[in-house]
Write a protein that holds these residues in place. Structure first.
Motif, PDB file in Angstrom:
ATOM      1  N   GLU A 471       0.855  -1.185   0.000  1.00  0.00           N
ATOM      2  CA  GLU A 471       0.000   0.000   0.000  1.00  0.00           C
ATOM      3  C   GLU A 471       0.890   1.234   0.000  1.00  0.00           C
ATOM      4  O   GLU A 471       1.786   1.360   0.836  1.00  0.00           O
ATOM      5  CB  GLU A 471      -0.894  -0.030   1.248  1.00  0.00           C
ATOM      6  CG  GLU A 471      -1.963   1.051   1.284  1.00  0.00           C
ATOM      7  CD  GLU A 471      -2.817   0.947   2.550  1.00  0.00           C
ATOM      8  OE1 GLU A 471      -3.346  -0.149   2.830  1.00  0.00           O
ATOM      9  OE2 GLU A 471      -2.915   1.952   3.270  1.00  0.00           O
ATOM     10  N   GLU A 472       0.671   2.140  -0.944  1.00  0.00           N
ATOM     11  CA  GLU A 472       1.467   3.365  -1.036  1.00  0.00           C
ATOM     12  C   GLU A 472       1.140   4.308   0.111  1.00  0.00           C
ATOM     13  O   GLU A 472      -0.026   4.496   0.457  1.00  0.00           O
ATOM     14  CB  GLU A 472       1.157   4.089  -2.364  1.00  0.00           C
ATOM     15  CG  GLU A 472       1.841   3.500  -3.577  1.00  0.00           C
ATOM     16  CD  GLU A 472       3.368   3.599  -3.517  1.00  0.00           C
ATOM     17  OE1 GLU A 472       3.875   4.578  -2.917  1.00  0.00           O
ATOM     18  OE2 GLU A 472       4.035   2.692  -4.046  1.00  0.00           O
ATOM     19  N   PHE A 478       6.178   2.874   1.379  1.00  0.00           N
ATOM     20  CA  PHE A 478       5.038   1.965   1.235  1.00  0.00           C
ATOM     21  C   PHE A 478       4.995   0.913   2.339  1.00  0.00           C
ATOM     22  O   PHE A 478       6.008   0.548   2.931  1.00  0.00           O
ATOM     23  CB  PHE A 478       5.039   1.297  -0.150  1.00  0.00           C
ATOM     24  CG  PHE A 478       6.223   0.398  -0.401  1.00  0.00           C
ATOM     25  CD1 PHE A 478       7.423   0.908  -0.887  1.00  0.00           C
ATOM     26  CD2 PHE A 478       6.131  -0.978  -0.183  1.00  0.00           C
ATOM     27  CE1 PHE A 478       8.516   0.078  -1.134  1.00  0.00           C
ATOM     28  CE2 PHE A 478       7.214  -1.814  -0.433  1.00  0.00           C
ATOM     29  CZ  PHE A 478       8.412  -1.281  -0.907  1.00  0.00           C
ATOM     30  N   HIS A 503      14.379  -6.100  -5.724  1.00  0.00           N
ATOM     31  CA  HIS A 503      13.392  -6.574  -6.693  1.00  0.00           C
ATOM     32  C   HIS A 503      14.030  -7.609  -7.599  1.00  0.00           C
ATOM     33  O   HIS A 503      15.086  -7.357  -8.181  1.00  0.00           O
ATOM     34  CB  HIS A 503      12.863  -5.392  -7.517  1.00  0.00           C
ATOM     35  CG  HIS A 503      11.537  -5.669  -8.129  1.00  0.00           C
ATOM     36  ND1 HIS A 503      11.379  -6.485  -9.227  1.00  0.00           N
ATOM     37  CD2 HIS A 503      10.292  -5.252  -7.783  1.00  0.00           C
ATOM     38  CE1 HIS A 503      10.100  -6.547  -9.541  1.00  0.00           C
ATOM     39  NE2 HIS A 503       9.410  -5.807  -8.660  1.00  0.00           N
ATOM     40  N   ASN A 529      11.033   2.704  -4.687  1.00  0.00           N
ATOM     41  CA  ASN A 529      10.003   2.815  -5.720  1.00  0.00           C
ATOM     42  C   ASN A 529       9.943   1.561  -6.575  1.00  0.00           C
ATOM     43  O   ASN A 529      10.926   0.841  -6.711  1.00  0.00           O
ATOM     44  CB  ASN A 529      10.282   4.026  -6.617  1.00  0.00           C
ATOM     45  CG  ASN A 529      10.080   5.328  -5.853  1.00  0.00           C
ATOM     46  OD1 ASN A 529       8.998   5.600  -5.328  1.00  0.00           O
ATOM     47  ND2 ASN A 529      11.138   6.115  -5.757  1.00  0.00           N
ATOM     48  N   PHE A 532       5.352  -3.684  -5.976  1.00  0.00           N
ATOM     49  CA  PHE A 532       3.902  -3.859  -5.964  1.00  0.00           C
ATOM     50  C   PHE A 532       3.540  -5.236  -5.423  1.00  0.00           C
ATOM     51  O   PHE A 532       4.374  -6.153  -5.425  1.00  0.00           O
ATOM     52  CB  PHE A 532       3.343  -3.687  -7.378  1.00  0.00           C
ATOM     53  CG  PHE A 532       3.695  -2.348  -7.969  1.00  0.00           C
ATOM     54  CD1 PHE A 532       2.958  -1.210  -7.646  1.00  0.00           C
ATOM     55  CD2 PHE A 532       4.786  -2.224  -8.828  1.00  0.00           C
ATOM     56  CE1 PHE A 532       3.307   0.025  -8.175  1.00  0.00           C
ATOM     57  CE2 PHE A 532       5.134  -0.989  -9.361  1.00  0.00           C
ATOM     58  CZ  PHE A 532       4.396   0.145  -9.038  1.00  0.00           C
ATOM     59  N   ASP A 535       4.901  -8.951  -6.491  1.00  0.00           N
ATOM     60  CA  ASP A 535       6.281  -8.960  -6.977  1.00  0.00           C
ATOM     61  C   ASP A 535       7.138  -9.942  -6.173  1.00  0.00           C
ATOM     62  O   ASP A 535       6.970 -10.084  -4.969  1.00  0.00           O
ATOM     63  CB  ASP A 535       6.910  -7.560  -6.852  1.00  0.00           C
ATOM     64  CG  ASP A 535       6.324  -6.580  -7.858  1.00  0.00           C
ATOM     65  OD1 ASP A 535       5.492  -7.026  -8.687  1.00  0.00           O
ATOM     66  OD2 ASP A 535       6.673  -5.388  -7.797  1.00  0.00           O
TER      67      ASP A 535
END
Ligand SMILES: [Zn+2]
Ligand SMILES: [Zn+2]
Length: 678
Positions: A471-472, A478, A503, A529, A532, A535
């Protein structure tokens, strides 16, 4: 027989001469199984297991003098001449031996031959019967009193509320008979119907003989007991006031000794002014109470018995200040130890710790008091203490509300306690609103995710996993939940791990900013950044961060145990901060460590490190952990199943933290600083 000491000794030796074994006073701290009161409040309370038939009494006839403490009366002490928190209770007890006749015969002999009470000042009450219990009046007691010489018009029949004893529920029970001393027509309410049992002060109850002859069943039925017992209680201070013909217990010799000391220290005598009289009473009573409580192992604290002790210490300091006394509690306790040490040898045995503890507590609280004093005096000029003032005293000066109320009461000033409570509530709201948003948001997010994050950090510090929910929060921050997480969320004194996500596809990196622990679950906050839900990521706690944290946590356990070995079992962990670069350990102890103690603690910890002991963890039912003697944090809530961290033959602690595999991994240990947290 005239002094308090003569009465105490006279009672015990009288009953010894009648075949009673002299039994020492029980502790003011009731045993584990007794949850009925915070502190022992009656002479027979420690003997309950014998009366209930659970334990065999040391002898079938016992005589005792028992230390008692009534917590309900703390705020009343000082205001009048009879309220006490600490008092002593004399008692004779028969387990299945003599009953009503023996008890009344002994009482009669003691009252007239030893206390030398005049017959025309002597009254008794007996049980009048109770239809609900299905019991008639106590004919036997009435007959026995009459036969021994009691004028019938001075045998008063009273109901269940006055003259029937029970444990407060199902269990042994029975009628009692109470002995009264008539202080004369000039005292009390003066109404024609005034008699024993009247609310006024004319008739003083000083001895209660309880005849346990029934058992009360849960259905309210009362049946005879197979074996009848006698339990009696005589308030020592009250009875002494009869012998010495004074109206107030504080005028008896027992208190005059303490007050003599107070007067010589302060230059202000008892009775010199209203303030002086009240202060003398508070100091005399609380001085005894605090000395005996500490000797019985109670330590000042913020809850339970510890809070009772802290309150009477603070009250004594406040009223001592009114007499101009400073740094006086150890001296006051010294007088008590000297006066009562023969009867209660534990006072002598622990007199050093009593002194140290009082000195420490007084030092801390006196500073608080002096800061608030001026504001209080300003406010006391008006005819009430406002809620704002009480709040400011509390909030700015740490002046406890009960001290404000108590001081105001002694001057006849009302305190707007409602206003105080309202301001306290508003402040709580304000501080909650400040921290609430993030915590609540994290909690809601964690629940909304619909799965529980699996903490794998005990075994792994580097794990390939998936972001299960995200959740941003704005600014590249986040919230995230991982399917599997190596990140330790702060708890049990250990700080949150540092670490990051990488990531799997893009190689982007997000640093862990914060971790929220939610029971068995966690919600994490990252800065970065392009991450999501769904991921795949690599979650990493760098070894250079985690390893020293684990080493420091294991060292904390060694330190905890070493402190207890060196300073004593009373040392308790009050908090800790385990970080990668250092550890801090807060514990309860009354003064700074000596150089020798400090060196000894370091030596023990380093010896255990050198022994290279394995560190094991296991999950077990809490009962089992308790049986193993695992150390638990006081006041902490534990589930049914707990995690135990064990260093064989040295330490066992309930702990959810991360640890090294052997103590050798800790490396050398030094104490770099030590200070009091007040
Ligand atoms: Zn009356
Ligand atoms: Zn731990």
């Amino acid at each position: 027989m005239n002094t308090t000491a003569e009465l105490r000794e006279g009672f015990l030796s009288f009953f010894e001469s009648k075949g009673h074994e002299r039994h020492p006073s029980g502790s003011l701290v009731p045993p584990e199984w007794d949850r009925s009161t915070l502190l022992n409040s009656a002479g027979m309370q420690p003997l309950m297991p014998y009366f209930l038939g659970r334990d065999q009494p040391p002898a079938l006839l016992l005589g005792t003098v028992q230390k008692c403490f009534r917590t309900a009366d703390i705020d009343e002490v000082g205001l009048d001449g009879h309220h006490l928190t600490f008092f002593e209770m004399l008692g004779n007890f028969s387990f299945g031996q003599y009953f009503k006749e023996g008890a009344i015969d002994f009482a009669w002999e003691f009252v007239f031959d030893h206390m030398k009470i005049e017959l025309d000042r002597f009254w008794v009450t007996v049980f009048a019967g109770d239809p609900e219990l299905g019991l008639g009046e106590d004919e036997e007691a009435i007959r026995l009193w009459g036969a021994i010489g009691m004028p019938p018009e001075r045998i008063v029949r009273l109901g269940r509320a006055h003259n029937f004893w029970s444990v407060g529920g199902p269990g042994p029970c029975g009628p009692d008979t109470e002995l009264f001393y008539d202080r004369g027509e000039g005292i009390g309410c003066g109404r024609p119907e005034c008699a024993p049992g009247c609310e006024c002060e004319r008739y003083l109850e000083f001895w209660n003989l309880v005849f346990m002859e029934y058992e009360l069943h849960p259905d309210g039925q009362v049946t005879p007991l197979p074996k009848q017992n006698v339990d009696t209680g005589m308030g020592l201070e009250r009875a002494a006031s009869i012998l010495q013909d004074v109206l107030s217990v504080y005028e008896t010799d027992g208190y005059q000794t303490i007050m003599g000391w107070i007067a010589s220290e302060s230059g202000v005598a008892y009775g010199e002014s209203e303030t002086a009289t009240k202060a003398h009473r508070v100091l005399a009573d609380h001085g005894r109470g605090m000395t005996c409580l500490i000797a019985d192992g109670v330590r000042p604290g913020n809850e339970g018995r510890g809070y009772v002790l802290r309150r009477i210490i603070r009250r004594a300091i406040v009223h001592g200040h009114d007499l101009g006394l400073r740094d006086f509690l150890p001296g006051l306790a010294e007088v008590v130890v000297e006066q009562m040490g023969d009867t209660y040898p534990e006072l002598v045995e622990h007199h050093k710790v009593i002194n140290e503890m009082l000195e420490a507590e007084e030092g801390r609280f006196s500073r608080t008091l002096e800061h608030g004093e001026r504001l209080f005096e300003e406010e006391a000029e008006s005819d009430a203490i406002s809620g704002e003032a009480a709040f400011k005293l509390h909030d700015t000066y740490g002046y406890p509300i009960e001290v404000t109320v108590d001081r105001a009461r002694f001057r006849g000033l009302p305190v707007d306690e409602e206003g105080f409570e309202r301001l306290m509530g508003e402040q709580r709201e304000r501080s909650r609103a400040g921290v609430k948003s993030e915590d609540t948001r994290a909690a809601e997010f964690a629940t909304g995710a619909g799965f529980t994050s699996d903490f794998v950090g005990f075994e792994k510090t580097d794990v390939l996993t998936q972001i299960g929910a995200a959740e941003e929060l704005g600014d590249g921050i986040f919230l995230a939940k991982l399917r599997e997480s190596p990140f330790y969320a702060a708890g049990g004194g250990q700080v949150t791990d540092q670490g990051y996500l990488e990531h799997e596809e893009t190689g982007a990196r997000a640093d862990l900013v914060e971790a929220h622990r939610l029971d068995e679950d966690q919600a994490l906050i990252f800065k970065g950044n392009g991450f999501f839900a769904g991921d795949r990521v690599r979650a990493v706690v760098p070894w250079r961060v985690r390893f020293p944290t684990m080493a420091n946590h294991t060292a904390t356990h060694l330190l905890h145990k070493a402190l207890r070995e060196v300073l004593g079992e009373h040392v308790r962990q009050a908090g800790s901060a385990v970080r990668p670069d250092k550890l801090r350990f807060d514990f309860t102890h009354e003064q700074a460590l000596t150089l020798e103690q400090r060196a000894e603690v370091e030596r023990i910890v380093n010896a255990k490190i050198f022994e290279s002991l394995p560190v094991r963890t296991f999950i077990t039912p809490i009962e089992e952990a308790r049986n193993l003697g695992a150390m638990m944090l006081f006041g902490e809530k534990y589930g049914d199943e707990v995690r135990v961290v064990e260093i064989p033959d040295f330490s066992r602690e309930l702990c959810g933290g991360t640890h090294v595999r052997t103590t050798a991994e800790i490396g050398p240990f030094v104490i770099t600083s030590e200070s009091s947290v007040g």
